[in-house]
Design an enzyme around this catalytic site. Structure first.
Site, PDB file in Angstrom:
ATOM      1  N   TRP A  79      28.901  -5.514   1.325  1.00 40.37           N
ATOM      2  CA  TRP A  79      28.780  -5.812  -0.101  1.00 40.37           C
ATOM      3  C   TRP A  79      27.559  -6.675  -0.392  1.00 40.37           C
ATOM      4  O   TRP A  79      27.183  -6.866  -1.543  1.00 40.37           O
ATOM      5  CB  TRP A  79      30.050  -6.494  -0.620  1.00 40.37           C
ATOM      6  CG  TRP A  79      30.297  -7.869  -0.074  1.00 40.37           C
ATOM      7  CD1 TRP A  79      30.699  -8.185   1.182  1.00 40.37           C
ATOM      8  CD2 TRP A  79      30.186  -9.114  -0.773  1.00 40.37           C
ATOM      9  NE1 TRP A  79      30.838  -9.551   1.319  1.00 40.37           N
ATOM     10  CE2 TRP A  79      30.525 -10.150   0.132  1.00 40.37           C
ATOM     11  CE3 TRP A  79      29.841  -9.473  -2.070  1.00 40.37           C
ATOM     12  CZ2 TRP A  79      30.526 -11.493  -0.213  1.00 40.37           C
ATOM     13  CZ3 TRP A  79      29.841 -10.821  -2.415  1.00 40.37           C
ATOM     14  CH2 TRP A  79      30.176 -11.812  -1.494  1.00 40.37           C
ATOM     15  N   ASP A  80      26.926  -7.178   0.657  1.00 39.76           N
ATOM     16  CA  ASP A  80      25.726  -8.006   0.502  1.00 39.76           C
ATOM     17  C   ASP A  80      24.676  -7.316  -0.365  1.00 39.76           C
ATOM     18  O   ASP A  80      23.970  -7.961  -1.148  1.00 39.76           O
ATOM     19  CB  ASP A  80      25.095  -8.297   1.864  1.00 39.76           C
ATOM     20  CG  ASP A  80      26.062  -8.857   2.883  1.00 39.76           C
ATOM     21  OD1 ASP A  80      27.281  -8.775   2.673  1.00 39.76           O
ATOM     22  OD2 ASP A  80      25.590  -9.375   3.904  1.00 39.76           O
TER      23      ASP A  80
ATOM     24  N   GLU B 231      35.640 -16.535   4.156  1.00 36.21           N
ATOM     25  CA  GLU B 231      36.382 -15.899   5.243  1.00 36.21           C
ATOM     26  C   GLU B 231      37.045 -16.913   6.173  1.00 36.21           C
ATOM     27  O   GLU B 231      37.682 -16.517   7.155  1.00 36.21           O
ATOM     28  CB  GLU B 231      35.456 -14.977   6.025  1.00 36.21           C
ATOM     29  CG  GLU B 231      35.008 -13.779   5.204  1.00 36.21           C
ATOM     30  CD  GLU B 231      33.911 -12.975   5.880  1.00 36.21           C
ATOM     31  OE1 GLU B 231      33.773 -11.780   5.556  1.00 36.21           O
ATOM     32  OE2 GLU B 231      33.172 -13.537   6.714  1.00 36.21           O
TER      33      GLU B 231
ATOM     34  N   LYS C 140      33.364 -21.341   4.119  1.00 38.99           N
ATOM     35  CA  LYS C 140      32.250 -20.698   4.832  1.00 38.99           C
ATOM     36  C   LYS C 140      31.087 -20.410   3.892  1.00 38.99           C
ATOM     37  O   LYS C 140      29.921 -20.559   4.248  1.00 38.99           O
ATOM     38  CB  LYS C 140      32.746 -19.404   5.484  1.00 38.99           C
ATOM     39  CG  LYS C 140      31.686 -18.648   6.276  1.00 38.99           C
ATOM     40  CD  LYS C 140      32.249 -17.351   6.828  1.00 38.99           C
ATOM     41  CE  LYS C 140      31.197 -16.585   7.612  1.00 38.99           C
ATOM     42  NZ  LYS C 140      31.683 -15.260   8.078  1.00 38.99           N
ATOM     43  N   GLN C 141      31.405 -19.930   2.706  1.00 38.28           N
ATOM     44  CA  GLN C 141      30.373 -19.569   1.740  1.00 38.28           C
ATOM     45  C   GLN C 141      30.950 -19.668   0.333  1.00 38.28           C
ATOM     46  O   GLN C 141      32.159 -19.791   0.161  1.00 38.28           O
ATOM     47  CB  GLN C 141      29.872 -18.155   1.988  1.00 38.28           C
ATOM     48  CG  GLN C 141      30.883 -17.069   1.666  1.00 38.28           C
ATOM     49  CD  GLN C 141      30.425 -15.701   2.121  1.00 38.28           C
ATOM     50  OE1 GLN C 141      30.553 -15.358   3.284  1.00 38.28           O
ATOM     51  NE2 GLN C 141      29.888 -14.925   1.212  1.00 38.28           N
TER      52      GLN C 141
END
Length: 752
Positions: A357-358, A486, A591-592
């Site tokens: 999906w990046d 994640e 994580k992000q």
């Protein structure tokens, strides 16, 4: 953080070679041209630790999943990029002894990737039995002739006596993947041909049991050299040309290897492959190596003319943005709608070389501004062409509609981690967001109301079936998901996922108002179904804490021990290399960007107070161990006038690989996250937005810089944006007059 290359605005260069850092050097000096690419491994013999990797766009293999259990709906296979037949390989013998920097004494080492021209150079002086030789290597994959790999080796005799030089040149199919589950090798040789100065090899991927295509490749190598052809050989897996001769004291001998690479993606039969290699080889043979280099430099010059970002007063920042743009354009330039942008591109095997999906989240905005609209249309077409696979993925989970894969080559989910494959369904929303982003930026609704609408309806039908109604709350919910963060799996009511589902349903209904009656009938979309979408969207549960003034990442997030990252004991980061997975999952560490990813998508829809409270709450808990994270934080920090934090996050995303922030660049570069450095400058520092069809800017200059300048395409216009210590200047270089907002003030631009 580990910096092994020197600071240079147009080069990635080092004058040191340390064997323990070789894999990191190989990643950092990768080259590509969208059609193919390779790591910066040595062409010649090297007996030390190395990761030789050559990869071809769209060539992959469905490997067996490596799990000890099976569940209904689990992906049938794990798709992965495979290491291509090695067409770069040479063995250089000086007075009968092979050059091998793992064993030889050497000096004057230089390794330099010229980003301006797309050429990799390497040189050193090697000592063999008391005699010294200077070797120089040049290589590139051509942006002028996509099938062409060209290299030139020169050997200079630095001694007072004549020396013998022998070079063996290979095309070798006996290669392996480092991440093969069961030590498989993936190539069967179909044909070999050798002559005095050229050779060819045809190989096919081994059969698979999953019904996916086998790929055939053919490579034809021509050699141009002062050395004499001595022999031509074949082995079970390779073809070899051998050249030898004497080099007088103080003299130099040159050896060129030019390889044409074609695949069955473009040619239906083995005969057609052979004809193509011969025709293309004849084309390159008409030019000298210098002419081929000139074409390469000219091709890159055209790209830089459109895309270069000039930064004054900070060479580290300048090198970072150019390195990222170079590697992005080496991976994808929109010439083939069958291809997409893998997180590692052509630089390594991690993530299997597949599409994530990046692309839609991070790459689409960049390509919209730096390339022709057709490039982004090709990225959208890639997903439209795989819509049938998305329906298949949903059906595998017993759901209606279309579920786009987390990881894919052909539209079918091929990832082998359940918490991602089954649960990270937020990617479905980003596929729809890319259609919205394209439409918003270009003003062109034709795609959204035609092929794009097929995609939007499939996605909306998935969300409508994936939600469930909570009688207790009187709202719709989504349980059992993994958000962008994640480091938490199988959570309930991830705010980002629920928000995107709500938005997708509303957006599909918005576009439905604009499509023809025939299109609605074709998709069997009636008023009752549309009303159901409205009801779900209007009653979607979005967790929020009124006291803190934040959107809650998921239902139980606030029950965690919310100790900020800065209070962790020294030596704990990165968590994924120091903590057990169990400990990470129970922690509050992110994580992000998760909630902040959603705010970034729709930044103009949230109040300054909402943005600030959520940023101030979540950023201190974020470890940025996803390469995708820093850029989102940089853009939002800039929006909130947190200029120091914006620059800190820019530096991290711009130099993520150059400085090996996450201690994993030896596996390959973080290609899709490289868009982040551009996003941080353009959407962050320059404040670029498109609101109600109008382009807006609100620039600031980081105090670490003297100025910056970039160009963008927008609706048939070419604009130049320049910011320095005197202020901001925006010029229209090409196209019809354009009204924009600069720092909230309306202004009309015309070509001067």
């Amino acid at each position: 953080m580990k910096r092994i290359f020197e600071i240079d605005p147009w080069k990635v260069v080092t004058h040191e070679f340390k064997p323990e850092e070789k894999r990191l050097q190989e990643s950092m000096t990768s080259i590509g041209n969208e059609y193919m690419g390779m790591r910066g491994m040595f062409e010649e013999t090297y007996s030390g630790d190395t990761h030789k990797g050559i990869y071809l766009g769209g060539v992959w293999y469905p490997d067996k999943t490596r799990v000890g259990w099976w569940k209904n709906g689990y992906p049938e296979y794990f798709g992965k990029v495979i290491n291509a037949v090695d067409f770069t390989k040479v063995d250089i013998k000086l007075n009968g002894s092979s050059v091998d920097l793992a064993k030889d004494e050497f000096s004057d080492f230089e390794l330099a990737l010229d980003m301006e021209k797309g050429i990799l150079n390497r040189s050193f002086i090697v000592e063999k039995d008391g005699q010294k030789f200077r070797l120089n290597f040049e290589r590139f994959v051509s942006v002028a002739q996509k099938e062409l790999y060209a290299s030139k080796i020169t050997v200079e005799n630095l001694n007072d006596t004549e020396a013998n030089v022998e070079i063996k040149s290979y095309i070798d199919a006996d290669v392996f993947n480092e991440d093969a589950n069961y030590d498989e090798k993936f190539w069967n040789v179909l044909a070999q041909n050798v002559a005095e100065t050229h050779m060819s090899l045809t190989a096919q991927t081994i059969p698979n049991n999953f019904g996916t295509p086998q790929f055939t490749t053919e490579m034809l190598a021509d050699h141009v050299t002062d050395l004499r052809p001595m022999a031509a050989e074949t082995t079970e897996k390779s073809v070899v040309n051998i050249f030898a001769g004497q080099v007088a004291a103080g003299q130099t001998v040159a050896f060129e290897k030019r390889v044409i690479v074609v695949t069955s993606r473009d040619y239906d039969t083995q005969e057609a492959l052979t004809q193509a290699t011969q025709t293309l080889s004849q084309k390159q043979a008409e030019k000298s190596f210098e002419e081929l280099k000139t074409e390469q430099a000219a091709g890159w010059a055209k790209r830089w003319e459109k895309a270069d970002v000039e930064i004054s007063g900070n060479a580290e920042s300048q090198q970072g943005i150019r390195f990222n743009l170079f590697q992005l354009f080496s991976t994808y330039y929109g010439d083939d709608a069958r291809l997409n942008i893998g997180p590692k591109g052509f630089t390594g095997e991690k993530y299997g070389g597949a599409t994530y999906w990046d692309t839609e989240a991070f790459a689409v905005p960049l390509y919209l501004a730096l390339a022709d609209e057709s490039v982004t249309k090709n990225l959208l077409k890639y997903r439209y062409d795989q819509l049938a696979g998305a329906y298949h993925n949903a059906q595998q989970q017993g759901l209606k509609g279309a579920l786009y894969p987390m990881v894919t080559f052909n539209g079918i989910e091929c990832h082998n981690e359940w918490e991602i494959t089954f649960e990270e369904i937020h990617r479905n929303g980003t596929i729809a967001y890319a259609i919205y982003n394209y439409t918003r930026y270009t003003g062109d609704e034709e795609y959204a109301t035609h092929n794009g609408f097929d995609v939007l309806v499939g996605i909306a039908r998935f969300w409508a079936d994936r939600v469930h109604y909570s009688k207790r709350k009187g709202q719709y919910m989504i349980h059992g998901v993994t958000g962008p963060n994640e480091y938490e799996n199988n959570v309930n009511n991830n705010w980002y996922t629920n928000m995107l589902a709500k938005w997708c349903l509303n957006y599909a209904n918005e576009i439905a108002d604009k499509v023809s009656a025939e299109k609605l009938a074709q998709l069997d979309l009636g008023e009752a179904e549309r009303q159901k979408w409205h009801e779900i969207a209007d009653n979607m549960y979005l967790p929020e804490d009124q006291e803190l003034g934040i959107f809650v990442q998921h239902d139980t997030f606030l029950d965690k021990d919310l100790t900020p990252v800065k209070d962790l004991p020294e030596g704990q980061l990165p968590l994924n290399q120091n903590w057990s997975w169990d400990k990470i999952l129970r922690s509050p560490y992110i994580k992000q960007a998760d909630v902040l990813q959603g705010i970034y998508y729709f930044v103009e829809d949230f109040t300054p107070e909402q943005k600030e409270k959520n940023f101030d709450f979540y950023e201190p808990l974020t470890v940025h161990e996803s390469s995708l994270s820093p850029s989102i934080h940089s853009v939002l920090a800039a929006d909130l006038h947190k200029e120091d934090k914006a620059f800190e996050m820019y530096s991290r995303t711009a130099r993520l690989d150059l400085d090996n922030y996450n201690n994993d660049t030896e596996d390959g570069l973080h290609i899709t996250s490289m868009t982040g450095s551009w996003l941080a400058i353009v959407q962050g520092f320059a404040g670029m937005r498109v609101i109600d069809g109008e382009l807006e800017f609100a620039p600031f200059l980081p105090k670490e810089w003297d100025g910056y300048k970039f160009r963008i395409n927008f609706r048939g216009r070419l604009l130049s944006i320049e910011v320095d210590k005197t202020g901001s200047k925006i010029e229209l270089l090409k196209g019809e007059p354009l009204k924009i907002k600069l720092n909230g003030e309306e202004t009309e631009l015309t070509v001067k």
